[in-house]
Enzyme design. Structure first.
Site, PDB file in Angstrom:
ATOM      1  N   ARG A  32       7.269  -8.991   9.275  1.00 33.60           N
ATOM      2  CA  ARG A  32       6.664 -10.255   8.753  1.00 33.60           C
ATOM      3  C   ARG A  32       7.762 -11.125   8.525  1.00 33.60           C
ATOM      4  O   ARG A  32       8.871 -11.047   8.073  1.00 33.60           O
ATOM      5  CB  ARG A  32       6.013 -10.149   7.510  1.00 33.60           C
ATOM      6  CG  ARG A  32       4.852  -8.963   7.511  1.00 33.60           C
ATOM      7  CD  ARG A  32       4.067  -8.721   6.237  1.00 33.60           C
ATOM      8  NE  ARG A  32       3.013  -7.796   6.136  1.00 33.60           N
ATOM      9  CZ  ARG A  32       3.342  -6.477   6.016  1.00 33.60           C
ATOM     10  NH1 ARG A  32       4.579  -5.802   5.718  1.00 33.60           N
ATOM     11  NH2 ARG A  32       2.182  -5.702   6.159  1.00 33.60           N
TER      12      ARG A  32
ATOM     13  N   LYS B 250       4.667  -5.494   2.059  1.00 26.92           N
ATOM     14  CA  LYS B 250       3.642  -5.726   1.036  1.00 26.92           C
ATOM     15  C   LYS B 250       3.403  -4.559   0.164  1.00 26.92           C
ATOM     16  O   LYS B 250       3.446  -3.356   0.556  1.00 26.92           O
ATOM     17  CB  LYS B 250       2.122  -5.926   1.960  1.00 26.92           C
ATOM     18  CG  LYS B 250       2.209  -7.275   2.503  1.00 26.92           C
ATOM     19  CD  LYS B 250       0.735  -7.299   3.171  1.00 26.92           C
ATOM     20  CE  LYS B 250       0.603  -8.984   3.403  1.00 26.92           C
ATOM     21  NZ  LYS B 250      -0.687  -9.083   4.123  1.00 26.92           N
TER      22      LYS B 250
ATOM     23  N   HIS C 116       3.814 -15.409  12.944  1.00 33.31           N
ATOM     24  CA  HIS C 116       3.080 -13.843  12.658  1.00 33.31           C
ATOM     25  C   HIS C 116       2.477 -13.600  14.177  1.00 33.31           C
ATOM     26  O   HIS C 116       2.490 -12.320  14.273  1.00 33.31           O
ATOM     27  CB  HIS C 116       1.758 -14.284  11.744  1.00 33.31           C
ATOM     28  CG  HIS C 116       1.444 -12.918  11.263  1.00 33.31           C
ATOM     29  ND1 HIS C 116       2.368 -12.136  10.527  1.00 33.31           N
ATOM     30  CD2 HIS C 116       0.284 -12.008  11.487  1.00 33.31           C
ATOM     31  CE1 HIS C 116       1.516 -10.995  10.089  1.00 33.31           C
ATOM     32  NE2 HIS C 116       0.367 -10.995  10.552  1.00 33.31           N
TER      33      HIS C 116
ATOM     34  N   ARG D 143       4.786 -10.668  15.619  1.00 42.92           N
ATOM     35  CA  ARG D 143       4.665  -9.422  14.906  1.00 42.92           C
ATOM     36  C   ARG D 143       3.561  -8.960  15.814  1.00 42.92           C
ATOM     37  O   ARG D 143       3.534  -7.647  16.201  1.00 42.92           O
ATOM     38  CB  ARG D 143       4.236  -9.473  13.542  1.00 42.92           C
ATOM     39  CG  ARG D 143       3.954  -8.108  12.805  1.00 42.92           C
ATOM     40  CD  ARG D 143       3.767  -8.531  11.266  1.00 42.92           C
ATOM     41  NE  ARG D 143       2.968  -7.583  10.510  1.00 42.92           N
ATOM     42  CZ  ARG D 143       3.293  -6.592  10.260  1.00 42.92           C
ATOM     43  NH1 ARG D 143       4.533  -6.072  10.248  1.00 42.92           N
ATOM     44  NH2 ARG D 143       2.606  -5.716   9.433  1.00 42.92           N
TER      45      ARG D 143
ATOM     46  N   HIS E  37       1.674  -0.737   7.775  1.00 38.71           N
ATOM     47  CA  HIS E  37       0.457  -1.144   7.484  1.00 38.71           C
ATOM     48  C   HIS E  37      -0.376   0.158   6.530  1.00 38.71           C
ATOM     49  O   HIS E  37      -0.039   1.456   6.807  1.00 38.71           O
ATOM     50  CB  HIS E  37      -0.512  -1.039   8.670  1.00 38.71           C
ATOM     51  CG  HIS E  37      -0.467  -2.230   9.435  1.00 38.71           C
ATOM     52  ND1 HIS E  37      -1.136  -2.298  10.641  1.00 38.71           N
ATOM     53  CD2 HIS E  37      -0.494  -3.426   9.046  1.00 38.71           C
ATOM     54  CE1 HIS E  37      -1.036  -3.526  10.979  1.00 38.71           C
ATOM     55  NE2 HIS E  37      -0.461  -4.281  10.223  1.00 38.71           N
TER      56      HIS E  37
ATOM     57  N   TYR F 257      -5.312  -3.420  17.085  1.00 34.27           N
ATOM     58  CA  TYR F 257      -4.584  -3.813  18.454  1.00 34.27           C
ATOM     59  C   TYR F 257      -4.973  -2.958  19.768  1.00 34.27           C
ATOM     60  O   TYR F 257      -4.864  -3.591  20.779  1.00 34.27           O
ATOM     61  CB  TYR F 257      -2.871  -3.198  18.207  1.00 34.27           C
ATOM     62  CG  TYR F 257      -2.291  -4.277  17.345  1.00 34.27           C
ATOM     63  CD1 TYR F 257      -2.161  -5.543  17.508  1.00 34.27           C
ATOM     64  CD2 TYR F 257      -2.268  -3.794  15.934  1.00 34.27           C
ATOM     65  CE1 TYR F 257      -1.657  -6.615  16.715  1.00 34.27           C
ATOM     66  CE2 TYR F 257      -1.636  -4.722  14.937  1.00 34.27           C
ATOM     67  CZ  TYR F 257      -1.335  -5.959  15.235  1.00 34.27           C
ATOM     68  OH  TYR F 257      -0.678  -6.795  14.506  1.00 34.27           O
TER      69      TYR F 257
END
Length: 307
Positions: free
Chosen positions: A162, A185, A253, A256, A279, A288
């Site tokens: 990110r 995150k 982004h 990514r 994630h 994806y």
């Protein structure tokens, strides 16, 4: 509106938020989003009932109350995706409150989540991603700035970072080795491999950067020596995509997204890609596979004689 919330409800909300922060490691931005969503909900319930609601009355919220709140949100222009996020926060808070206060939260938990079409990632084609690495570096005449911007986008595409993660690197991360320890995150830590071109790009930037590499200082510096802002990279990419004729979706982004999609196309394992992206849920990474399936179906439609 928060003045409509009773002190007991306000204290309960604060305790729940502190638990989300401490136990689940949610980012501060997530905590503030939860605070806004729950404050809005509790304020509505107070006005709907005609007075500030303590914990007892909150335990008696019914199906009709939930429908009224959701209808109010829709009429005020809240979209399905945003309403689903708000409802998720409300349900999470009520699960916690019900366990603490000993009541049945079924009326709240049974509220149906609005249906919405999840947005698929919008990656760049492989050739465009490779060209972007070059084009971004041609947006500024200052050699060190050009090298800096190239190094950042190399990390985004080469490592799947990110932009906030790339710009959070400090001098102690240099020199960049075969891997990086990234805190993403929710304060989750992961190890990501760094491809040679990305390492070389960072090295070239550091050789040209007029500011010293200090362990506690940002690795990527702004013109005046402070921390580089995401906006600078966004502007460089906007200029580059205009020259390349790419759509507005070609953002930092998107690099990514491109990293993940191109790995998947090359046979990468979905679980491994989940780890590389940081994630928390595999379902997030599975978006994806939908992108890949869409690409394959497009090829099929164009190539099949009966397509």
């Amino acid at each position: 509106m928060s003045l409509c919330i009773s002190p007991a409800a306000r204290d309960a909300l604060q305790n729940w938020l502190e638990g989300q922060r401490a136990l689940l490691g949610h980012a501060e931005a997530t905590i503030e989003a939860y605070r806004g969503d729950l404050t809005e909900f509790l304020s509505f319930i107070s006005m709907h009932k005609g007075e500030a609601q303590g914990l007892g009355p909150l335990a008696e919220i019914g199906v009709t109350d939930m429908r009224s709140w959701m209808a109010r949100m829709r009429s005020s222009g809240v979209g399905a995706r945003s309403l689903a996020r708000k409802l998720s926060a409300v349900k999470s808070f009520y699960r916690w409150l019900a366990e603490r206060e000993g009541f049945d939260p079924t009326a709240v938990l049974s509220a149906r989540t609005p249906k919405y079409q999840r947005k698929l990632p919008r990656p760049l084609p492989e050739a465009a991603a490779a060209q972007m690495m070059v084009q971004v570096g041609e947006q500024d005449a200052r050699q060190w700035v050009s090298a800096r911007d190239t190094a950042v986008v190399m990390l985004l595409y080469g490592c799947g970072l990110r932009i906030s993660e790339a710009l959070s690197l400090t001098g102690k991360d240099a020199p960049i080795g075969p891997s990086l320890r990234i805190r993403g995150k929710g304060d989750k830590e992961r190890i990501v491999p760094v491809i040679a071109p990305a390492r070389d790009a960072v090295t070239q930037y550091l050789d040209l950067c007029p500011y010293p590499v200090e362990p506690a200082a940002p690795l990527f510096r702004a013109i005046k020596g402070g921390a580089l802002s995401p906006r600078s990279i966004q502007i460089a990419m906007a200029q580059a995509r205009a020259q390349m004729g790419l759509p507005a979706s070609a953002t930092p982004h998107a690099l990514r997204h491109s990293f993940a999609t191109h790995l998947l196309n090359a046979g990468g394992d979905l679980r491994a890609i989940q780890e590389l992206l940081g994630h928390a849920s595999l379902s997030t990474t599975q978006a994806y596979t939908a992108v890949d399936s869409a690409r394959l179906m497009e090829v099929y439609r164009k190539a099949h004689p009966r397509g």
